[in-house]
Design an enzyme around this catalytic site. Structure first.
Site, short mmCIF file in Angstrom:
data_model
loop_
_atom_site.label_atom_id
_atom_site.label_comp_id
_atom_site.label_asym_id
_atom_site.label_seq_id
_atom_site.Cartn_x
_atom_site.Cartn_y
_atom_site.Cartn_z
N LYS A 264 35.30 -6.02 26.09
CA LYS A 264 34.04 -5.38 25.65
C LYS A 264 33.33 -4.78 26.86
O LYS A 264 33.08 -5.46 27.85
CB LYS A 264 33.13 -6.43 24.98
N ASP A 269 22.99 -3.79 26.64
CA ASP A 269 22.80 -4.06 25.21
C ASP A 269 21.33 -4.37 24.94
O ASP A 269 20.87 -5.49 25.12
CB ASP A 269 23.68 -5.26 24.80
N LYS A 276 16.39 -6.23 20.72
CA LYS A 276 16.30 -7.62 21.18
C LYS A 276 14.89 -7.93 21.64
O LYS A 276 14.14 -7.03 22.02
CB LYS A 276 17.25 -7.83 22.37
N ASP A 287 26.83 -7.28 29.65
CA ASP A 287 27.53 -7.21 28.37
C ASP A 287 28.86 -6.44 28.47
O ASP A 287 29.51 -6.20 27.46
CB ASP A 287 26.62 -6.59 27.31
N ASP A 346 22.59 -4.84 16.64
CA ASP A 346 22.82 -5.71 17.80
C ASP A 346 24.20 -6.38 17.72
O ASP A 346 24.64 -6.99 18.68
CB ASP A 346 21.71 -6.77 17.86
N GLU A 348 26.94 -5.04 18.05
CA GLU A 348 27.63 -3.81 18.45
C GLU A 348 29.00 -4.07 19.07
O GLU A 348 29.87 -3.21 19.01
CB GLU A 348 26.75 -3.02 19.42
N ARG A 350 31.51 -5.98 18.27
CA ARG A 350 32.63 -5.93 17.32
C ARG A 350 32.90 -4.51 16.83
O ARG A 350 34.02 -4.20 16.42
CB ARG A 350 32.36 -6.89 16.15
#
Ligand code: BES
Ligand code: MN
Ligand code: ZN
Length: 496
Positions: A264, A269, A276, A287, A346, A348, A350
Site C-alpha cells: 500500500k 491519508d 479523519k 500510510d 477513509d 482507501e 483496499r
C-alpha cells in the site's frame, strides 16, 4: 557505521567501551565476566552484590574502569534468563547498548555480546542487526546536527579464525539487509509534501537502477486503460497524480513463477471526504509503509542475489478531500469487474490494493503477499507488538509466521471465515468498502481476498508495527521499516 570482526581477547583489547552480555543470575558464573572483574579488582562483584545489576532483560550498567582495564568503559547489558534467550533479546540488547553509548558520546566500541550466545550465526546476526538498526537516525530536515550522535564503528571480538570468518560473512549480509531497512525507514519518515507518489516512483527507479532490477512506472492514463477505477478513485481528490510502480527482480530460473509482493502506497491519508480527526493526523504520512517495505525487500533480495523471481507492485496515491474527490455513496468498478460502493473514503487502502492484487494475477504468482497499514482496528487488536496475518493458505501463513519468529517481526493470525463477508455486502453494488464497527481488520482482509483468484495469498496488516512511538533497542522512535526483514527471511525460507 562499520562492523568489523577481530580475533582478540576482550581483557586485553584497548577500546573506548566494551559491550558485554549477561544472563540473569549468571553474572558471576560467566568466565568472561569473572576475568573482567579480576581486572577491576572486584568492582563488578560489588555492584552485583548491591543489587544494582543482575542481567535482567532490558537492564544495563555502564562502568568506568578508570585506567584499570584496557577498555575505558564496560557496558553490561542484560539478556534475561538463559532458557528464555532468543535472537530478539540480543537484537534489543545490542540496539540499546549502542543507543546508550552513542548518547554518551562513544562512537567507536568493541563488543563480546555475541559470546553470550556462543557466537552462533543467528546470535551474531541478531546482534549486528541490533547495532545497525539501533544506529539509524534521520536528520535531513534539521539545521543543526542532532543531539544524539551516531556510532561509526563496532568491533566484534572473536576467539578464533573460524568464528571470525563466519561472523564476517553474517555481518556482510546483515549490513546489506539493514541498509534496505534504512532505505524503507527513510521513505516512511519523509513528510507527505516530499514523499509524494511521484517521489516514491522516482526512488523506486533510482533503486532499481542501482540494484539491476527492472522497473516500470505507470501514470494515470495507463492506469485508466487497465481499468483500475478503484485505485484511481482514491487519487481523485488530490493534486498529486497517482503512480503504479512495477518492479521485477529475476534471480531465479527463467520459467519459475514469481513471488508477487504488493504494498500500500498512500503517501498521505487524510481520510478524504470521510475526514479523519485532527489529532495525530500527521502520522498518516506513514500510510505508504507497506509500499516502502516492498521496495526495501526487493533492494535486499537483489543485493543478496537471492535465486528467486520477485515482482513488486506499489499502487501509490494521496487521499485528500477536494471538489473532485470520491464520495461516500459512489460506486466504482474495479479492474476485476466487481463493483464497489464506497461507504467510507477513509477505507482507501483496499481500493488501491484490490486493483493491484487483481493485476498481480497476470504473473501467475507462486505466492501473493500484500503489506499494508490497512486498519486502525489492527492497532486496537494487537497493539504495536504484532502484525496482523490473514490469508487463504496454511503453508504460506506458517512460513510467514516462522519468518516472523526468526526476525522478531511477529505475526498474529486473524480468521477470514466467510461469515465476515456478510458485513461487506452492498445493497446497490457487489461489495461495499467498509463493514461497520466490528471486526475491522478482518473485513478489510476479507475484501482483499475477493481479488486474489485461486492464488496462494497472505495479507499483512502493519498498521500497528510500522511506527514506533517510544523508541528503544533496535527500533529508534519513528518508522520501523517492518516487513523488510520479514519478507527477506521468508524469501530465503522458500529456497530451503
Ligand atoms: N491508514 C488507515 C489505517 C491506520 C489507522 C493505520 C491508524 C495506522 C494507524 C486506513 O486507511 C484507514 O483509515 N482505515 C479505516 C478503515 C475504516 C474506515 C473501515 C480505519 O481503520 O478507521
Ligand atoms: Mn484511511
Ligand atoms: Zn490509509
Amino acid at each position: 557505521m562499520e562492523c568489523k570482526v577481530l580475533i582478540d581477547d576482550c581483557v586485553h583489547h584497548r577500546c573506548r567501551a566494551l559491550v558485554v552480555g549477561c544472563f540473569e543470575g549468571e553474572v558471576f558464573s560467566d568466565p568472561l565476566l569473572r576475568s573482567l572483574d579480576a581486572v577491576l579488582a572486584g568492582a563488578l562483584e560489588a555492584i552485583v552484590d548491591q543489587g544494582e545489576f543482575g542481567g535482567q532483560a532490558n537492564k544495563s550498567l555502564l562502568v568506568h574502569t578508570l585506567g584499570k582495564g584496557e577498555a575505558e568503559r564496560l557496558f553490561l547489558v542484560g539478556l534475561g534468563k538463559r532458557r528464555e534467550a532468543t535472537p530478539e533479546r540480543f537484537r534489543r540488547a545490542a540496539g540499546s547498548a549502542l543507543q546508550a553509548l552513542s548518547k554518551a558520546g562513544v562512537q567507536r566500541f568493541a563488543s563480546v555480546l555475541h559470546e553470550a550466545g556462543d557466537a552462533a550465526p543467528e546470535v551474531v546476526r541478531a546482534t549486528a542487526e541490533g547495532f545497525y538498526l539501533g544506529n539509524y537516525s534521520f536528520d535531513c530536515y534539521k539545521s543543526e546536527p542532532l543531539e544524539r550522535s551516531v556510532c561509526e564503528e563496532v568491533t566484534f571480538l572473536t576467539r578464533d579464525e573460524v568464528t571470525c570468518r563466519s561472523a564476517e560473512d553474517v555481518i556482510r549480509e546483515t549490513a546489506l539487509v539493514c541498509g534496505a531497512v534504512a532505505f524503507t525507514r527513510d521513505l516512511v519518515t519523509h513528510p507527505g509534501n516530499v514523499a509524494t507518489p511521484a517521489y516514491l516512483a522516482e526512488r523506486a527507479l533510482e533503486m532499481s537502477g542501482r540494484m539491476g532490477v527492472e522497473c516500470r512506472v505507470l501514470e494515470r492514463e495507463e492506469i485508466e486503460r487497465l481499468g483500475m477505477e478503484a485505485f484511481l478513485s482514491v487519487a481523485k481528490g488530490s493534486r498529486q497524480p497517482p503512480r503504479f510502480i512495477v518492479l521485477e527482480y529475476r534471480g531465479g530460473k527463467q520459467d519459475a513463477r514469481p513471488i508477487v509482493l504488493v504494498g500500500k502506497g498512500v503517501t498521505f491519508d487524510s481520510g478524504g471526504i470521510s475526514l479523519k480527526p485532527r489529532d495525530g493526523m500527521e502520522r498518516m504520512k506513514d500510510d505508504m509503509a507497506g509500499g516502502a517495505a516492498v521496495l526495501g525487500a526487493i533492494q535486499a533480495a537483489a543485493g543478496l542475489r537471492l535465486p528467486v523471481n520477485i515482482v513488486g507492485l506499489v499502487p501509490t496515491a494521496e487521499n485528500l478531500p477536494d471538489g473532485g474527490a470520491y464520495k461516500p455513496g459512489d460506486v466504482v468498478r474495479t479492474m476485476a469487474g466487481k463493483t464497489v460502493e464506497v461507504v467510507n473514503t477513509d477505507a482507501e487502502g483496499r481500493m488501491l490494493l484490490c486493483d493491484a492484487l487483481y493485476y498481480a494475477q497476470r504473473y501467475r504468482p507462486s505466492v501473493l503477499i500484500d503489506v499494508a497499514t490497512l486498519t486502525g482496528a489492527c492497532v486496537v487488536a494487537l497493539g504495536t507488538c504484532a502484525t496482523g496475518l490473514m490469508g487463504n493458505d496454511n503453508g504460506l501463513k506458517r512460513a510467514l509466521r516462522q519468518a516472523g519468529e526468526t526476525t522478531g517481526e511477529r505475526l498474529w493470525e486473524l480468521p477470514l471465515w466467510e461469515e465476515y463477508g456478510e458485513l461487506m455486502k452492498s445493497d446497490i453494488a457487489d461489495l461495499k468498502n467498509a463493514g461497520g464497527p466490528t471486526a475491522g481488520t478482518i473485513t478489510a482482509g476479507w475484501f482483499l481476498g475477493q481479488f486474489v483468484g485461486k492464488y496462494r495469498w497472505a495479507h499483512l496488516d502493519i498498521a500497528g508495527t510500522a511506527w514506533e512511538d517510544k523508541g528503544g533497542g533496535h527500533l529508534p522512535k519513528g518508522a520501523t521499516g517492518c516487513g523488510v526483514r520479514l519478507l527477506v527471511e521468508f524469501l530465503k525460507g522458500t529456497l530451503k
